[in-house]
Design an enzyme around this catalytic site. Structure first.
Site, PDB file in Angstrom:
ATOM      1  N   SER A   5       0.891  -1.025   0.426  1.00  0.00           N
ATOM      2  CA  SER A   5       0.167  -0.148   0.018  1.00  0.00           C
ATOM      3  C   SER A   5       1.443   1.408   0.524  1.00  0.00           C
ATOM      4  O   SER A   5       1.697   1.561   0.613  1.00  0.00           O
ATOM      5  CB  SER A   5      -1.175   0.270   1.382  1.00  0.00           C
ATOM      6  OG  SER A   5      -1.757   1.444   1.457  1.00  0.00           O
ATOM      7  N   HIS A  28      -1.259  -1.106  -4.307  1.00  0.00           N
ATOM      8  CA  HIS A  28      -2.229  -0.475  -3.517  1.00  0.00           C
ATOM      9  C   HIS A  28      -2.715   0.625  -3.574  1.00  0.00           C
ATOM     10  O   HIS A  28      -1.834   1.032  -3.253  1.00  0.00           O
ATOM     11  CB  HIS A  28      -2.441  -1.722  -2.588  1.00  0.00           C
ATOM     12  CG  HIS A  28      -3.485  -1.588  -1.983  1.00  0.00           C
ATOM     13  ND1 HIS A  28      -5.072  -2.140  -1.823  1.00  0.00           N
ATOM     14  CD2 HIS A  28      -4.319  -0.233  -0.944  1.00  0.00           C
ATOM     15  CE1 HIS A  28      -5.780  -2.129  -1.122  1.00  0.00           C
ATOM     16  NE2 HIS A  28      -5.651  -0.756  -0.494  1.00  0.00           N
ATOM     17  N   ASP A  30      -4.705   4.092  -1.862  1.00  0.00           N
ATOM     18  CA  ASP A  30      -5.723   4.047  -0.478  1.00  0.00           C
ATOM     19  C   ASP A  30      -6.723   5.416  -1.453  1.00  0.00           C
ATOM     20  O   ASP A  30      -5.254   6.620  -1.177  1.00  0.00           O
ATOM     21  CB  ASP A  30      -5.410   3.858   0.128  1.00  0.00           C
ATOM     22  CG  ASP A  30      -5.066   2.638   0.515  1.00  0.00           C
ATOM     23  OD1 ASP A  30      -6.584   2.162   0.551  1.00  0.00           O
ATOM     24  OD2 ASP A  30      -3.512   2.176   1.113  1.00  0.00           O
ATOM     25  N   MET A  32      -8.574   8.140  -0.838  1.00  0.00           N
ATOM     26  CA  MET A  32      -9.935   8.540   0.351  1.00  0.00           C
ATOM     27  C   MET A  32     -10.079  10.207   0.630  1.00  0.00           C
ATOM     28  O   MET A  32      -9.577  11.218   0.450  1.00  0.00           O
ATOM     29  CB  MET A  32      -9.366   8.476   1.941  1.00  0.00           C
ATOM     30  CG  MET A  32      -8.558   7.273   2.466  1.00  0.00           C
ATOM     31  SD  MET A  32      -7.877   7.303   4.176  1.00  0.00           S
ATOM     32  CE  MET A  32      -6.954   6.013   3.945  1.00  0.00           C
ATOM     33  N   HIS A  61      -7.986   1.385  -3.956  1.00  0.00           N
ATOM     34  CA  HIS A  61      -8.916   1.205  -3.021  1.00  0.00           C
ATOM     35  C   HIS A  61      -9.696   2.634  -2.568  1.00  0.00           C
ATOM     36  O   HIS A  61      -9.084   3.304  -2.291  1.00  0.00           O
ATOM     37  CB  HIS A  61      -8.010   0.600  -1.822  1.00  0.00           C
ATOM     38  CG  HIS A  61      -9.087   0.445  -0.090  1.00  0.00           C
ATOM     39  ND1 HIS A  61      -8.538   0.054   0.071  1.00  0.00           N
ATOM     40  CD2 HIS A  61     -10.443   0.263  -0.539  1.00  0.00           C
ATOM     41  CE1 HIS A  61      -9.523   0.280   1.709  1.00  0.00           C
ATOM     42  NE2 HIS A  61     -10.906  -0.180   0.823  1.00  0.00           N
ATOM     43  N   MET A  63     -12.014   4.461  -0.443  1.00  0.00           N
ATOM     44  CA  MET A  63     -12.686   4.871   0.091  1.00  0.00           C
ATOM     45  C   MET A  63     -13.414   6.314   0.033  1.00  0.00           C
ATOM     46  O   MET A  63     -13.022   7.436   0.828  1.00  0.00           O
ATOM     47  CB  MET A  63     -11.558   4.785   1.415  1.00  0.00           C
ATOM     48  CG  MET A  63     -10.801   3.228   1.869  1.00  0.00           C
ATOM     49  SD  MET A  63      -9.811   3.132   2.636  1.00  0.00           S
ATOM     50  CE  MET A  63      -8.582   3.589   1.121  1.00  0.00           C
ATOM     51  N   MET A 132     -11.993  -5.637   5.143  1.00  0.00           N
ATOM     52  CA  MET A 132     -10.741  -5.368   6.006  1.00  0.00           C
ATOM     53  C   MET A 132     -10.589  -5.150   7.550  1.00  0.00           C
ATOM     54  O   MET A 132     -11.680  -6.238   7.589  1.00  0.00           O
ATOM     55  CB  MET A 132     -11.705  -3.232   5.922  1.00  0.00           C
ATOM     56  CG  MET A 132     -11.588  -3.274   5.220  1.00  0.00           C
ATOM     57  SD  MET A 132     -10.513  -2.177   3.752  1.00  0.00           S
ATOM     58  CE  MET A 132      -9.787  -1.439   5.350  1.00  0.00           C
ATOM     59  N   ASP A 170      -6.645  -6.188   4.245  1.00  0.00           N
ATOM     60  CA  ASP A 170      -6.527  -4.685   4.190  1.00  0.00           C
ATOM     61  C   ASP A 170      -6.343  -4.374   5.761  1.00  0.00           C
ATOM     62  O   ASP A 170      -7.472  -4.083   6.248  1.00  0.00           O
ATOM     63  CB  ASP A 170      -6.614  -4.051   2.988  1.00  0.00           C
ATOM     64  CG  ASP A 170      -6.576  -2.665   2.499  1.00  0.00           C
ATOM     65  OD1 ASP A 170      -5.842  -2.521   3.690  1.00  0.00           O
ATOM     66  OD2 ASP A 170      -7.321  -1.875   2.420  1.00  0.00           O
TER      67      ASP A 170
HETATM   68  C1  DX5 Z   1      -6.653   1.405   5.465  1.00  0.00           C
HETATM   69  C2  DX5 Z   1      -5.968   1.033   4.248  1.00  0.00           C
HETATM   70  C3  DX5 Z   1      -4.849   0.310   4.025  1.00  0.00           C
HETATM   71  C4  DX5 Z   1      -3.456   1.280   4.982  1.00  0.00           C
HETATM   72  C5  DX5 Z   1      -2.871  -0.474   5.058  1.00  0.00           C
HETATM   73  O1  DX5 Z   1      -8.020   1.900   5.694  1.00  0.00           O
HETATM   74  O2  DX5 Z   1      -7.050   0.932   3.201  1.00  0.00           O
HETATM   75  O3  DX5 Z   1      -4.672  -0.560   2.425  1.00  0.00           O
HETATM   76  O4  DX5 Z   1      -2.418   1.533   3.855  1.00  0.00           O
HETATM   77  O5  DX5 Z   1      -2.176  -0.100   5.820  1.00  0.00           O
HETATM   78  P1  DX5 Z   1      -1.038  -1.204   6.988  1.00  0.00           P
HETATM   79  O6  DX5 Z   1      -1.414  -2.814   6.496  1.00  0.00           O
HETATM   80  O7  DX5 Z   1      -0.299  -0.215   7.456  1.00  0.00           O
HETATM   81  O8  DX5 Z   1      -2.247  -1.733   7.986  1.00  0.00           O
HETATM   82 ZN    ZN Z   2      -6.455   0.263   0.902  1.00  0.00          ZN
END
Ligand code: DX5
Ligand code: ZN
Length: 218
Positions: A5, A28, A30, A32, A61, A63, A132, A170
């Site tokens: 990620s 990956h 993220d 947001m 991903h 969010m 998740m 994740d």
């Molecule tokens: C959290 C993200 C994850 C995050 C995971 O909302 O969706 O992808 O980057 O990070 P780690 O592996 O550090 O928990």
């Molecule tokens: Zn994620």
């Protein structure tokens, strides 16, 4: 598959950070929006720029609220897999259709407190289920083993031929937790801090892959 990620990478050097995990399976990303989750990261222009330089297919991903409006753009940008949150979607099937039409795999994500049952029918139209294993929003949180029964349930449905899905986990995945997730039936493992927090991200990826494979063979 191991999907580092980028959330734990150096945002001032994203192209270099993508190169550092060139032997990963997916990268990956993220996205947001500060509404669906209490954090703001990056959006489509950055993903388009990453797509042009990443040696690894992108796993976006989202969010975000209103994913039906925004998700197809990530597929059109060339992402391999685009995942939207079930909790944010009025019509998940329509989103899946749009994502596939734009050439991406379609993913559906569920938060730790979201049950799987209401989505079993719509999952027939998806390629990936992301369970998740932390509350979405931030990297570096602790793995929640209590969500693994959802992975086991989905794995049973894949095994029996009722669904065809990648099962992605994740949040909090590291060398200590990946085996339980693999044993539960996950086959795509997102790891942020465990990869980008390591001195040698390539070695961290190899170690995670080996542990997951060992747990799957048991
Ligand atoms: C959290 C993200 C994850 C995050 C995971 O909302 O969706 O992808 O980057 O990070 P780690 O592996 O550090 O928990
Ligand atoms: Zn994620």
């Amino acid at each position: 598959m191991i999907a580092p990620s980028l959330l734990s990478a150096d945002f001032a050097r994203l192209a270099d950070e993508a190169q550092r995990v060139a032997d990963a399976d997916w990268l990956h990303v993220d996205v947001m929006d500060a509404h669906f989750v209490p954090n703001l990261t990056l959006g489509l222009p950055v993903v388009q720029a990453l797509q042009a330089v990443s040696p690894v297919p992108l796993d976006c991903h989202l969010m975000i609220e209103a994913p039906e409006r925004w998700a197809p753009g990530y597929a059109e940008a060339g992402a391999r897999n685009v995942t939207v949150h079930a909790e944010a979607c009025a019509d998940p099937r329509a989103v899946a259709r749009d994502l596939r039409a734009a050439g991406a795999l379609a993913g559906l994500a569920i938060k730790p407190g979201t049950p799987l049952e209401p989505y079993l029918d719509v999952l027939a139209d998806f390629d990936t289920l992301l369970v998740m294993t932390v509350e979405p929003g931030f990297g570096g949180q602790s793995f929640m083993p209590e969500v693994l029964p959802k992975v086991q349930q989905a794995r049973r449905l894949v095994r029996s031929g009722h669904l065809r899905l990648f099962l992605e986990v994740d949040g909090g995945i590291n060398a200590d937790t990946i085996e339980q997730a693999a044993a539960a039936g996950a086959d795509v493992f997102v790891a942020g801090s465990a990869v980008y927090g390591a001195e040698d991200p390539a070695a961290a990826i190899a170690a995670l892959r080996a542990r997951a494979a060992a747990a799957t063979q048991e």
